[in-house]
Scaffold this active site. Sequence first.
Site, mmCIF file in Angstrom:
data_model
loop_
_atom_site.group_PDB
_atom_site.id
_atom_site.type_symbol
_atom_site.label_atom_id
_atom_site.label_comp_id
_atom_site.label_asym_id
_atom_site.label_seq_id
_atom_site.Cartn_x
_atom_site.Cartn_y
_atom_site.Cartn_z
ATOM 1 C CD GLU A 140 -2.843 1.042 2.656
ATOM 2 O OE1 GLU A 140 -2.459 0.455 3.431
ATOM 3 O OE2 GLU A 140 -3.588 1.879 2.983
ATOM 4 C CB CYS B 8 -4.541 -1.155 3.727
ATOM 5 S SG CYS B 8 -3.795 -1.769 5.583
ATOM 6 C CE LYS C 48 -7.792 1.368 3.640
ATOM 7 N NZ LYS C 48 -6.239 2.025 4.093
#
Lengths: 315, 315
Positions: B57, B167, B130
């Site tokens: 990431e 994540c 995300k």
Amino acid sequence: MTASTKTRRASRPSSSTVRVAVTQMACVADVRANRARQLHLLEKAAKGGAKILCTQEMFASQYFCQAEDHRFFSLAESIPGPSTDAFAKLARKYKAVIVASLFERRAPGLYHNTAAVIDADGSLMGVYRKMHIPDDPLYYEKFYFTPGDTGFKAWKTKHANIGVLICWDQWFPEGARLTAMQGADILFYPTAIGWHPTEKKQYGKAQHESWELIQRSHAVANGCFVCSPNRIGTEKVLGADGKPVNADGIQFWGQSFITSPDGQVIERASVDREQALVADLDLAKVEFSRTHWPFLRDRRIDAYGGLTRRYGDEG
Amino acid sequence: MTASTKTRRASRPSSSTVRVAVTQMACVADVRANRARQLHLLEKAAKGGAKILCTQEMFASQYFCQAEDHRFFSLAESIPGPSTDAFAKLARKYKAVIVASLFERRAPGLYHNTAAVIDADGSLMGVYRKMHIPDDPLYYEKFYFTPGDTGFKAWKTKHANIGVLICWDQWFPEGARLTAMQGADILFYPTAIGWHPTEKKQYGKAQHESWELIQRSHAVANGCFVCSPNRIGTEKVLGADGKPVNADGIQFWGQSFITSPDGQVIERASVDREQALVADLDLAKVEFSRTHWPFLRDRRIDAYGGLTRRYGDEG
């Protein structure tokens, strides 16, 4: 990622701590014998101070779903019925909550794989009917069980807010999430899962690990406790001709377990020994876990509509 | 439960096998140095035959979210931009797919935590932004990143159907499910997660286990591969006064890993060594897994409507 949570059995439970027990046992062909055995196990745990008790899946019989055989419908019982009556008496005596997994006859030709929830005063709070029904070699459940129509439920019992799901449900994160969203701090998963003896060597370890880890993941994702009782013993169900319907049968892998909200296994039972697995669960850990690992805060409910679709190809 | 699936690195990949690589590295304050390091790592993996490459990431910078500091918005880049241009060149050269995790500047005042997907011909197939944004001590992401508006996506790249999540997304089974339902056979989770050094001793082991097991559970639940690159190194981000914003910083726990559809970890990287973690994934295992563990068959989509609710108390 900040502080996690770990639960240990305390000698003196705090006010937010509840002692739970899940039981594992081998089953025989005789329903009365199984029920007596189950009552004995539950009573032993209740005498030891357990306040929420949960049986393995369909403790009253062998795992008859090894065959599609109409004879086995006679194993079903009504709810309320003989099992819930016996458990209600036990619940009252020990002021304990009991979750009992049963083969339910709801109406002529309408059968379910059902869990009855009995509160600490012996009252039947309600039932959960298994929502996800498997159908795999030797696990022919779709023949017997109508998929549940209860949806995913939680109960405010005297001792804790609990939810119940059953076996195959454990592979579906959706069921765990919806049950936790109903307020459950502890998820119970009465189970009957085992190895095909012929493939145990090649696949057995990974299969068992998958089973445990996906339930541990429900604890993590939802910040709740997960308790999974599973049966033990090798069962070769007999067909109408008196011979085993399958030469190898199923070797149930036991290993009932209890997991804290951080996914750590607190207690794990043996592969093949009859047991009441006991743990003291500090329910304050649920709030701790959910604020320190704040997943419920961040769910993207605006983007989850597709979960009610079969697949992503429906335009 | 019947036969499981196990994937090993083959010396001669079969026609359904694809070699993937995920990379882990330590980051410094200089973006150009990080990018050069990242390109070097990816190129090494591509030379070794890897056909789908994924970065950790936001490889281009230190994990600046340790502080809420407007200076750090200057670390963001446009997409397409300098990173995707460099990766596109690499992708073309090696006919490799590249998933690059970037801090995206979409418009003035509109920033995302974004993954760019570049096909083997160097073309930019699209981005995933995300969807779940954390906000925890030293992980102040809500300050920087607008929650994604892409929804959950999959891409038919030259070498495989892949999905990307980032994540914090990894804690949400909903995201994995929806991405798999878009057709992804491999889920990539570029990650930056580590220990608070002061709590590592008490909680570190359980935290890391939770992280790994919940992603393994996505593989199991969805019958797909999961590949998670995570950064390494201890980072103490400096504030405007030149002093660390936090005396202890974050110790990223590395341990990037690759999991087969039965949840078994095929490859796991070290805690602290720069690495391109490589595995050959037999994509035929996805069909095998999903027919032998037929969870997609049995989802109760008629009963999942509640998943778009915040909680179960909304009447």
